[in-house]
Design a protein around this motif. Structure first.
Motif, PDB file in Angstrom:
ATOM      1  N   GLY A 150       0.822  -1.216   0.000  1.00  0.00           N
ATOM      2  CA  GLY A 150       0.000   0.000   0.000  1.00  0.00           C
ATOM      3  C   GLY A 150       0.850   1.257   0.000  1.00  0.00           C
ATOM      4  O   GLY A 150       0.527   2.241  -0.677  1.00  0.00           O
ATOM      5  N   MET A 151       1.944   1.217   0.760  1.00  0.00           N
ATOM      6  CA  MET A 151       2.843   2.368   0.781  1.00  0.00           C
ATOM      7  C   MET A 151       3.439   2.607  -0.601  1.00  0.00           C
ATOM      8  O   MET A 151       3.541   3.762  -1.045  1.00  0.00           O
ATOM      9  CB  MET A 151       3.942   2.157   1.828  1.00  0.00           C
ATOM     10  CG  MET A 151       3.428   2.253   3.244  1.00  0.00           C
ATOM     11  SD  MET A 151       4.508   1.630   4.557  1.00  0.00           S
ATOM     12  CE  MET A 151       6.130   1.943   4.014  1.00  0.00           C
ATOM     13  N   LEU A 152       3.819   1.542  -1.279  1.00  0.00           N
ATOM     14  CA  LEU A 152       4.371   1.675  -2.635  1.00  0.00           C
ATOM     15  C   LEU A 152       3.324   2.236  -3.605  1.00  0.00           C
ATOM     16  O   LEU A 152       3.615   3.138  -4.392  1.00  0.00           O
ATOM     17  CB  LEU A 152       4.892   0.330  -3.132  1.00  0.00           C
ATOM     18  CG  LEU A 152       6.157  -0.185  -2.464  1.00  0.00           C
ATOM     19  CD1 LEU A 152       6.456  -1.620  -2.922  1.00  0.00           C
ATOM     20  CD2 LEU A 152       7.333   0.719  -2.767  1.00  0.00           C
ATOM     21  N   VAL A 153       2.115   1.705  -3.534  1.00  0.00           N
ATOM     22  CA  VAL A 153       1.047   2.163  -4.434  1.00  0.00           C
ATOM     23  C   VAL A 153       0.750   3.640  -4.212  1.00  0.00           C
ATOM     24  O   VAL A 153       0.673   4.431  -5.158  1.00  0.00           O
ATOM     25  CB  VAL A 153      -0.232   1.307  -4.256  1.00  0.00           C
ATOM     26  CG1 VAL A 153      -1.432   1.958  -4.915  1.00  0.00           C
ATOM     27  CG2 VAL A 153      -0.017  -0.089  -4.794  1.00  0.00           C
ATOM     28  N   PHE A 154       0.584   4.047  -2.959  1.00  0.00           N
ATOM     29  CA  PHE A 154       0.262   5.448  -2.677  1.00  0.00           C
ATOM     30  C   PHE A 154       1.452   6.370  -2.941  1.00  0.00           C
ATOM     31  O   PHE A 154       1.262   7.534  -3.300  1.00  0.00           O
ATOM     32  CB  PHE A 154      -0.273   5.607  -1.250  1.00  0.00           C
ATOM     33  CG  PHE A 154      -1.723   5.258  -1.146  1.00  0.00           C
ATOM     34  CD1 PHE A 154      -2.703   6.152  -1.530  1.00  0.00           C
ATOM     35  CD2 PHE A 154      -2.119   4.015  -0.673  1.00  0.00           C
ATOM     36  CE1 PHE A 154      -4.044   5.826  -1.459  1.00  0.00           C
ATOM     37  CE2 PHE A 154      -3.459   3.679  -0.590  1.00  0.00           C
ATOM     38  CZ  PHE A 154      -4.423   4.588  -0.985  1.00  0.00           C
TER      39      PHE A 154
END
Length: 175
Positions: free
Chosen positions: A111-115
């Motif tokens: 999720g951190m990578l996506v955001f």
């Protein structure tokens, strides 16, 4: 779930101040989201009444479109902070304790990578809108700043996910 060892004494105050500041920014954006939602309701109501009486409200579509984007963008960090997103618990509970910890950590990092990528893309898109001078159709409101707000919200989501990763099982805020 186990948490990380506590930081040295001097860092504790810095981290507490950082978390307090992050919570305040997330709460402020939640209020912005609510205000944008109320603005959409108000503009739509006035537009409908004006249509019945005489002419529609000029620029209503532009304003509602911008307010909707702001409402969604500003709500993302708060929803993440209270852990309000939908989760697929069926598969998660089939895993053992270590499997749940690993899956939770992987999902948060993903999720951190996506955001993070989304924030980067929003900044680039905002830059392009600013360079081309793109504005709304009727009121000629510049659009370049809306992706910047979304990028800021995405960065806050990454920071909230880091908090959740370092404080497993603890929501950052209570709803």
């Amino acid at each position: 779930m186990t948490s990380l060892p506590p930081p040295p004494a001097g860092w504790r105050r810095v981290l507490d101040a950082y978390h307090k500041c992050l919570r305040a920014v997330v709460k402020a954006l939640a209020w912005v989201s609510g205000a944008a939602l109320m603005l959409m309701v108000l503009i739509t109501t006035v537009d409908v009444i004006k249509r019945e009486i005489s002419t529609p409200l000029k620029g209503a579509r532009d304003l509602v479109m911008i307010a909707a984007a702001l409402s969604v963008a500003a709500a993302l960090p708060y929803t993440t902070a209270i852990k309000g997103h939908v989760a697929v618990e069926f598969f998660f509970h089939k895993l053992g304790r270590r499997g749940r910890i690993a899956a939770d950590a992987l999902m948060r990092i993903g999720g951190m990578l996506v955001f993070g990528v989304l924030a980067w893309g929003c900044v680039e898109y905002g830059n392009r809108l600013g360079e081309t001078g793109t504005v709304s159709m009727t009121e000629k409101i510049p659009f370049f700043w809306v992706p910047y707000v979304l990028a800021f919200s995405c960065v806050l989501v990454v920071l909230v996910k880091i908090y959740h990763l370092t404080h497993p099982g603890k929501p950052m805020l209570k709803p």
